[in-house]
Each structure stands twice: as structure tokens, then as C-alpha cells.
Design a protein around this motif. Structure first.
Motif, short mmCIF file in Angstrom:
data_model
loop_
_atom_site.label_atom_id
_atom_site.label_comp_id
_atom_site.label_asym_id
_atom_site.label_seq_id
_atom_site.Cartn_x
_atom_site.Cartn_y
_atom_site.Cartn_z
N GLN A 99 33.20 75.53 56.25
CA GLN A 99 33.28 76.33 57.47
C GLN A 99 32.05 77.24 57.55
O GLN A 99 31.68 77.88 56.56
CB GLN A 99 34.55 77.18 57.49
CG GLN A 99 35.81 76.37 57.71
CD GLN A 99 37.02 77.25 57.99
OE1 GLN A 99 37.04 78.43 57.64
NE2 GLN A 99 38.02 76.69 58.64
N PHE A 117 33.62 77.95 64.75
CA PHE A 117 34.67 77.11 65.33
C PHE A 117 35.92 77.20 64.47
O PHE A 117 35.84 77.35 63.24
CB PHE A 117 34.21 75.64 65.40
CG PHE A 117 32.97 75.43 66.21
CD1 PHE A 117 33.03 75.41 67.60
CD2 PHE A 117 31.74 75.26 65.59
CE1 PHE A 117 31.87 75.22 68.35
CE2 PHE A 117 30.59 75.08 66.33
CZ PHE A 117 30.65 75.05 67.72
N ALA A 118 37.07 77.10 65.12
CA ALA A 118 38.34 77.15 64.38
C ALA A 118 38.49 75.93 63.48
O ALA A 118 39.05 76.01 62.39
CB ALA A 118 39.51 77.24 65.36
N GLU A 119 37.98 74.78 63.95
CA GLU A 119 38.04 73.56 63.14
C GLU A 119 36.85 72.69 63.46
O GLU A 119 36.25 72.78 64.54
CB GLU A 119 39.33 72.79 63.41
CG GLU A 119 39.53 72.40 64.87
CD GLU A 119 40.85 71.69 65.10
OE1 GLU A 119 40.90 70.83 65.99
OE2 GLU A 119 41.83 72.00 64.40
N SER A 170 35.74 79.84 68.33
CA SER A 170 36.84 80.71 67.90
C SER A 170 36.39 82.15 67.74
O SER A 170 37.21 83.07 67.80
CB SER A 170 37.42 80.19 66.58
OG SER A 170 36.44 80.16 65.57
N SER A 171 35.11 82.36 67.51
CA SER A 171 34.57 83.72 67.40
C SER A 171 33.14 83.74 67.91
O SER A 171 32.39 82.78 67.71
CB SER A 171 34.63 84.23 65.96
OG SER A 171 33.77 83.48 65.13
N SER A 201 31.27 69.40 68.58
CA SER A 201 31.50 70.83 68.81
C SER A 201 30.19 71.59 68.91
O SER A 201 29.97 72.36 69.86
CB SER A 201 32.35 71.42 67.68
OG SER A 201 33.63 70.86 67.66
N GLU A 260 31.79 81.30 74.85
CA GLU A 260 32.99 81.97 74.36
C GLU A 260 34.23 81.11 74.54
O GLU A 260 35.19 81.21 73.77
CB GLU A 260 33.16 83.31 75.06
CG GLU A 260 34.19 84.21 74.41
CD GLU A 260 34.11 85.64 74.90
OE1 GLU A 260 34.64 86.53 74.20
OE2 GLU A 260 33.51 85.87 75.97
#
Length: 279
Positions: free
Chosen positions: A234, A198-200, A262-263, A205, A258
Motif C-alpha cells: 500500500q 487508494f483503499a485497495e 481514499s485519501s 486506479s 478526490e
């Protein structure tokens, strides 16, 4: 044409046993480290590579996971599950009470921790790159030493086995994965391995991400995390799910996942190991 298969060597390792179990007709090519095994496939030196990924006692092999996450585009296309029996061995005519060093691979030392504490509390455990290399180190050591390795390593180096099955848990198995340039075609009993990040960090999440599998009744057989190595807190989340990524429900789940992460990287889809599997 004979297949060339790279493995964590030298000869006498559990990786060699797993390679033979997978394909006894392949030309086996040893390499000294897990990254070197993988690079041999990437560089075209071998057709396929086999690496350990998980042990039933000590958990995941982080060297393999980290390499799959960030350092290769190879795919997992098969797996092999190998029963592990650790043997304690010495140079012929060595007195066990004189042993001051015990060589083995870090995973093997960890899997025999209780045995070593009970029987060799004064001996220093020293890590080797492989179990087979540990026997070679022991045979060449100027200090009275022992090694933990498979029976085959003792046969190759002329060591004397003094005890078998010294692992702390009797039901000790290691899962190995086969790496190549594409994953396996769908069968009736498949598994898909992937990772995402995840981006954050935000509440819900991970719950929502895993929900894409639950809502489609897709069973998750493994989930764990590894640091992204970018900043503290992270993580990459690694998941094994039942089904092939070409199956409609699994494809839907991956498409939905997806949009939430984030990836996303799919390591491959492949048949779940059965002892009667043939190649």
C-alpha cells in the motif's frame, strides 16, 4: 517585526545557507532534526520553517515527505533551490592517509559515494544528524577522521578544507521547502504539491487518477510513491503539478481526484523557484 525561521542546524548546514538565501533578514533558529524544525512552527516557536525535500542526485528526503504526509497540517508556501558543493575537511595537521572515519549527513555521504570509494576505501562512513554536526564530531573524535560539509562549517569549527566539489555529480542541487500555516497566494508561475492513496489496489486506479490532470492539460513535474506503513503493497502517491490550487483547472482536477481516492492531502501551492526570486 523580524521573522523567526527554524532550520536544520546547527549553524553551518546547507539548510542554514538555504534559509539565508530565502530571507537574509530573518532570525534563524536551529533545531537538531527535521521533525523538530516542523514542530517549532506548529508550536509557535518560529513563524516559518525550512526543510530539505529533494536532491538532484539522491532524490527525495524521506524524513520530510513522511512528516508532511502524516504528522503535520503545515503548508508548503515557498521553495528554495540551493547548489550544493561538498567539501572534505580535516583537523589541521591531520595526514589524509591516516583517516579512518568520515562523518557527514547520510544524504551527503551518498552524494559523495564514488569519491569516498576511490580515495578512502578503508575509511568508515558514519552518519551525523547534520553536515555541521559532522564537523564537530570530526574535531572531537579520538580517531583520525574527516568530514564532508559546506565551506561555512569549516570556517565555524576551524577545520581545514583539503578538497572542494567532491560530490559525484557536478550539477548537484537540493530543493528546500518553506512551511507555514497557509500556502502562497497565486502568482503567474506556481506549483502544487499533494499526496493521495487508494483503499485497495485495482487495475487502472493510478492511470485514472493521473488522468484528471492530463485531461485538463496540467503538467505533472514530479510523481513518486511512499509506503503507507499500514501494510505491504500500500502506497501514498506524491505529485507536484504546475498551477495553483485556486486556479480553476487545478481545482477541477483536485475535485475529480478526490472522488477516485481514499485519501487526498494538498501540501500547498507556492511559486516555482527562480534564482532572482525576492521576498
Amino acid at each position: 517585526m523580524v521573522k523567526r525561521l527554524s532550520y536544520l542546524g546547527p549553524a553551518g548546514t546547507y539548510s542554514e545557507e538555504a534559509a539565508i538565501l530565502y530571507d537574509s533578514q530573518a532570525e534563524l533558529v536551529p533545531f537538531p532534526t527535521i521533525p523538530a524544525v516542523c514542530r517549532a512552527v506548529s508550536d509557535g516557536l518560529t513563524d516559518e520553517g525550512i526543510v530539505p525535500i529533494e536532491n538532484s542526485i539522491e532524490g527525495s528526503v524521506v524524513y520530510t515527505l513522511d512528516y508532511l504526509i502524516s504528522e503535520t497540517d503545515l503548508s508548503i508556501f515557498h521553495e528554495v533551490v540551493l547548489p550544493i558543493q561538498h567539501c572534505l575537511m580535516i583537523k589541521p595537521d591531520t595526514r589524509t592517509e591516516d583517516v579512518r572515519i568520515i562523518y557527514s549527513h547520510p544524504q551527503s555521504l551518498a552524494q559523495c559515494r564514488r569519491f569516498l570509494e576511490d580515495n578512502f576505501p578503508g575509511a568508515e562512513p558514519i552518519a551525523s544528524l547534520s553536515n555541521s554536526a559532522a564537523v564537530n564530531h570530526m574535531m572531537e573524535s579520538g580517531t583520525t577522521a574527516a568530514a564532508i560539509a559546506p565551506q561555512r562549517a569549516a570556517e565555524l569549527y576551524g577545520a581545514e578544507i583539503i578538497e572542494r566539489g567532491i560530490q559525484d555529480v557536478t550539477n548537484n542541487v537540493t530543493r528546500f521547502v518553506l512551511l507555514g500555516w497557509k500556502d502562497h497566494e497565486p502568482t503567474s508561475a506556481d506549483k502544487t504539491s499533494l499526496c493521495f492513496a487508494f483503499a485497495e489496489d485495482a487495475p487502472g486506479s493510478l492511470y485514472n487518477a493521473l488522468g484528471v490532470f492530463a485531461s485538463r492539460d496540467i503538467n505533472l513535474v514530479k510523481i513518486e510513491s511512499r509506503p503507507t506503513k499500514e501494510s505491504l503493497g500500500q502506497y501514498n502517491f506524491l505529485v507536484d503539478c504546475e498551477g495553483h490550487r485556486e486556479n480553476d483547472l487545478v481545482k477541477e482536477a483536485l475535485d475529480a481526484l478526490e472522488t477516485q481516492v481514499s485519501s487526498l492531502k494538498v501540501f500547498g501551492s507556492y511559486p516555482r523557484w527562480q534564482q532572482t526570486s525576492g521576498n
